[in-house]
Design a protein around this motif. Structure first.
Motif, PDB file in Angstrom:
ATOM      1  N   ARG A   3       0.878  -1.171   0.000  1.00 54.98           N
ATOM      2  CA  ARG A   3       0.000   0.000   0.000  1.00 54.98           C
ATOM      3  C   ARG A   3       0.911   1.216   0.000  1.00 54.98           C
ATOM      4  NH1 ARG A   3      -5.020   0.523  -0.062  1.00 54.98           N
ATOM      5  NH2 ARG A   3      -6.048   2.420   0.576  1.00 54.98           N
ATOM      6  N   TRP A   4       0.668   2.127  -0.925  1.00 54.87           N
ATOM      7  CA  TRP A   4       1.550   3.257  -1.159  1.00 54.87           C
ATOM      8  C   TRP A   4       0.780   4.563  -1.093  1.00 54.87           C
ATOM      9  CZ3 TRP A   4       6.496   1.651  -1.570  1.00 54.87           C
ATOM     10  CH2 TRP A   4       6.687   0.302  -1.874  1.00 54.87           C
ATOM     11  N   ALA A   5       1.473   5.639  -0.738  1.00 53.95           N
ATOM     12  CA  ALA A   5       0.889   6.974  -0.709  1.00 53.95           C
ATOM     13  C   ALA A   5       1.688   7.875  -1.636  1.00 53.95           C
ATOM     14  CB  ALA A   5       0.916   7.539   0.704  1.00 53.95           C
ATOM     15  N   VAL A   6       0.987   8.617  -2.472  1.00 55.39           N
ATOM     16  CA  VAL A   6       1.586   9.669  -3.285  1.00 55.39           C
ATOM     17  C   VAL A   6       1.457  10.938  -2.454  1.00 55.39           C
ATOM     18  CG1 VAL A   6       1.434  10.981  -5.424  1.00 55.39           C
ATOM     19  CG2 VAL A   6       0.978   8.511  -5.437  1.00 55.39           C
ATOM     20  N   VAL A   7       2.596  11.540  -2.104  1.00 48.99           N
ATOM     21  CA  VAL A   7       2.616  12.645  -1.149  1.00 48.99           C
ATOM     22  C   VAL A   7       3.238  13.892  -1.777  1.00 48.99           C
ATOM     23  CG1 VAL A   7       3.563  13.413   1.082  1.00 48.99           C
ATOM     24  CG2 VAL A   7       2.792  11.050   0.801  1.00 48.99           C
ATOM     25  N   VAL A   8       2.657  15.049  -1.467  1.00 45.37           N
ATOM     26  CA  VAL A   8       3.255  16.329  -1.828  1.00 45.37           C
ATOM     27  C   VAL A   8       3.613  17.054  -0.532  1.00 45.37           C
ATOM     28  CG1 VAL A   8       1.029  17.570  -1.967  1.00 45.37           C
ATOM     29  CG2 VAL A   8       3.044  18.463  -3.165  1.00 45.37           C
ATOM     30  N   GLN A   9       4.778  17.686  -0.533  1.00 47.84           N
ATOM     31  CA  GLN A   9       5.193  18.567   0.552  1.00 47.84           C
ATOM     32  C   GLN A   9       5.286  19.963  -0.048  1.00 47.84           C
ATOM     33  OE1 GLN A   9       8.676  15.954   1.314  1.00 47.84           O
ATOM     34  NE2 GLN A   9       8.195  16.366   3.452  1.00 47.84           N
ATOM     35  N   GLU A  10       4.614  20.924   0.589  1.00 44.12           N
ATOM     36  CA  GLU A  10       4.603  22.280   0.047  1.00 44.12           C
ATOM     37  C   GLU A  10       4.320  23.297   1.142  1.00 44.12           C
ATOM     38  OE1 GLU A  10       1.198  23.473  -2.466  1.00 44.12           O
ATOM     39  OE2 GLU A  10       0.308  21.552  -1.926  1.00 44.12           O
ATOM     40  N   THR A  11       4.514  24.579   0.799  1.00 43.57           N
ATOM     41  CA  THR A  11       4.212  25.668   1.709  1.00 43.57           C
ATOM     42  C   THR A  11       2.705  25.812   1.830  1.00 43.57           C
ATOM     43  OG1 THR A  11       6.215  26.808   1.004  1.00 43.57           O
ATOM     44  CG2 THR A  11       4.565  28.119   2.167  1.00 43.57           C
ATOM     45  N   GLU A  12       2.224  25.858   3.073  1.00 41.55           N
ATOM     46  CA  GLU A  12       0.800  26.068   3.339  1.00 41.55           C
ATOM     47  C   GLU A  12       0.649  27.334   4.163  1.00 41.55           C
ATOM     48  OE1 GLU A  12      -0.369  22.541   5.401  1.00 41.55           O
ATOM     49  OE2 GLU A  12      -0.311  21.298   3.605  1.00 41.55           O
ATOM     50  N   GLY A  13      -0.460  28.024   4.011  1.00 39.38           N
ATOM     51  CA  GLY A  13      -0.713  29.235   4.769  1.00 39.38           C
ATOM     52  C   GLY A  13      -0.118  30.457   4.093  1.00 39.38           C
ATOM     53  N   VAL A  14      -0.260  31.615   4.752  1.00 39.58           N
ATOM     54  CA  VAL A  14       0.238  32.871   4.202  1.00 39.58           C
ATOM     55  C   VAL A  14       0.937  33.688   5.281  1.00 39.58           C
ATOM     56  CG1 VAL A  14      -1.502  33.047   2.372  1.00 39.58           C
ATOM     57  CG2 VAL A  14      -1.988  34.004   4.605  1.00 39.58           C
ATOM     58  N   GLY A  15       1.746  34.642   4.844  1.00 31.51           N
ATOM     59  CA  GLY A  15       2.423  35.558   5.761  1.00 31.51           C
ATOM     60  C   GLY A  15       3.240  34.832   6.804  1.00 31.51           C
ATOM     61  N   ASP A  16       3.105  35.276   8.058  1.00 32.41           N
ATOM     62  CA  ASP A  16       3.845  34.671   9.165  1.00 32.41           C
ATOM     63  C   ASP A  16       3.298  33.310   9.570  1.00 32.41           C
ATOM     64  OD1 ASP A  16       5.517  36.843   9.272  1.00 32.41           O
ATOM     65  OD2 ASP A  16       4.363  37.870  10.842  1.00 32.41           O
ATOM     66  N   ASP A  17       2.158  32.924   9.019  1.00 32.87           N
ATOM     67  CA  ASP A  17       1.545  31.642   9.352  1.00 32.87           C
ATOM     68  C   ASP A  17       1.908  30.537   8.364  1.00 32.87           C
ATOM     69  OD1 ASP A  17       0.221  32.678  11.584  1.00 32.87           O
ATOM     70  OD2 ASP A  17      -1.423  33.413  10.345  1.00 32.87           O
ATOM     71  N   ARG A  18       2.936  30.765   7.546  1.00 34.39           N
ATOM     72  CA  ARG A  18       3.340  29.755   6.574  1.00 34.39           C
ATOM     73  C   ARG A  18       4.053  28.600   7.275  1.00 34.39           C
ATOM     74  NH1 ARG A  18       6.972  32.792   2.708  1.00 34.39           N
ATOM     75  NH2 ARG A  18       7.110  34.092   4.516  1.00 34.39           N
ATOM     76  N   ILE A  19       3.731  27.392   6.816  1.00 38.46           N
ATOM     77  CA  ILE A  19       4.398  26.191   7.316  1.00 38.46           C
ATOM     78  C   ILE A  19       4.715  25.285   6.134  1.00 38.46           C
ATOM     79  CG2 ILE A  19       3.283  26.240   9.581  1.00 38.46           C
ATOM     80  CD1 ILE A  19       1.468  23.935   8.531  1.00 38.46           C
ATOM     81  N   TRP A  20       5.600  24.335   6.348  1.00 39.29           N
ATOM     82  CA  TRP A  20       5.928  23.318   5.350  1.00 39.29           C
ATOM     83  C   TRP A  20       5.098  22.108   5.730  1.00 39.29           C
ATOM     84  CZ3 TRP A  20       7.766  23.026   0.749  1.00 39.29           C
ATOM     85  CH2 TRP A  20       8.375  21.881   0.257  1.00 39.29           C
ATOM     86  N   GLY A  21       4.126  21.763   4.902  1.00 36.80           N
ATOM     87  CA  GLY A  21       3.208  20.684   5.231  1.00 36.80           C
ATOM     88  C   GLY A  21       3.224  19.572   4.203  1.00 36.80           C
ATOM     89  N   ARG A  75       8.030  35.944  -5.028  1.00 34.97           N
ATOM     90  CA  ARG A  75       8.998  34.904  -4.689  1.00 34.97           C
ATOM     91  C   ARG A  75       8.635  33.609  -5.386  1.00 34.97           C
ATOM     92  NH1 ARG A  75       6.747  34.926   1.205  1.00 34.97           N
ATOM     93  NH2 ARG A  75       8.121  36.674   1.204  1.00 34.97           N
ATOM     94  N   ASP A  76       9.567  32.681  -5.362  1.00 32.47           N
ATOM     95  CA  ASP A  76       9.328  31.351  -5.912  1.00 32.47           C
ATOM     96  C   ASP A  76       8.846  30.426  -4.797  1.00 32.47           C
ATOM     97  OD1 ASP A  76      10.272  32.348  -8.276  1.00 32.47           O
ATOM     98  OD2 ASP A  76      12.135  31.205  -8.264  1.00 32.47           O
ATOM     99  N   TYR A  77       8.017  29.465  -5.157  1.00 37.53           N
ATOM    100  CA  TYR A  77       7.524  28.441  -4.239  1.00 37.53           C
ATOM    101  C   TYR A  77       7.871  27.087  -4.831  1.00 37.53           C
ATOM    102  CZ  TYR A  77       4.814  32.100  -1.983  1.00 37.53           C
ATOM    103  OH  TYR A  77       4.427  33.234  -1.320  1.00 37.53           O
ATOM    104  N   HIS A  78       7.985  26.100  -3.971  1.00 39.18           N
ATOM    105  CA  HIS A  78       8.294  24.770  -4.496  1.00 39.18           C
ATOM    106  C   HIS A  78       7.469  23.702  -3.800  1.00 39.18           C
ATOM    107  CE1 HIS A  78      10.900  24.842  -0.942  1.00 39.18           C
ATOM    108  NE2 HIS A  78      10.986  23.534  -1.041  1.00 39.18           N
ATOM    109  N   CYS A  79       7.297  22.589  -4.507  1.00 42.73           N
ATOM    110  CA  CYS A  79       6.611  21.406  -3.999  1.00 42.73           C
ATOM    111  C   CYS A  79       7.517  20.214  -4.281  1.00 42.73           C
ATOM    112  CB  CYS A  79       5.301  21.150  -4.735  1.00 42.73           C
ATOM    113  SG  CYS A  79       4.110  22.472  -4.679  1.00 42.73           S
TER     114      CYS A  79
END
Length: 109
Positions: A3-21, A75-79
């Motif tokens: 059983r496998w999961a396809v996962v994305v990691q990316e920046t979530e939220g805006v401003g000072d509330d941004r996290i890497w999720g 700015r640039d964003y990445h996933c």
């Protein structure tokens, strides 16, 4: 069969509330190759949360992992996209117990 999961990691939220999720985009029952095929299907059309209006998208691959860089106005964003083997799911513990034990873990935490 795994059983496998396809996962994305990316920046979530805006401003000072941004996290890497991380987010599971799909689950695949079958071989790792089946999961990688699903990853290859999802990645090219994935729309990240940021930026809202991307100016340029560049997609890179390193083995079985992908990196999507989207240029925004400020700015640039990445996933990052990967396939992970699912060893444990608290909603289905009986299904995953044997796989978790085989991976060297003896409890779900």
């Amino acid at each position: 069969m795994g059983r496998w999961a396809v996962v994305v990691q990316e920046t979530e939220g805006v401003g000072d509330d941004r996290i890497w999720g991380a987010k599971v985009l799909a689950e695949v029952e079958g071989s790792r190759e089946d999961a990688l095929a699903e990853l290859r299907r999802i990645v090219p059309t994935y729309t990240p949360q940021h930026p809202f209006n991307g100016r340029r998208r560049r997609l890179f691959r390193d083995g079985d992992s992908y990196l999507l860089i989207t240029q925004g106005s400020m700015r640039d964003y990445h996933c990052v996209f990967k396939v992970w083997e699912m060893l444990w799911d608290s909603k289905r513990p009986e299904v995953q117990q044997e796989r978790l034990a085989a991976a060297g873990g003896d409890s779900a935490g």
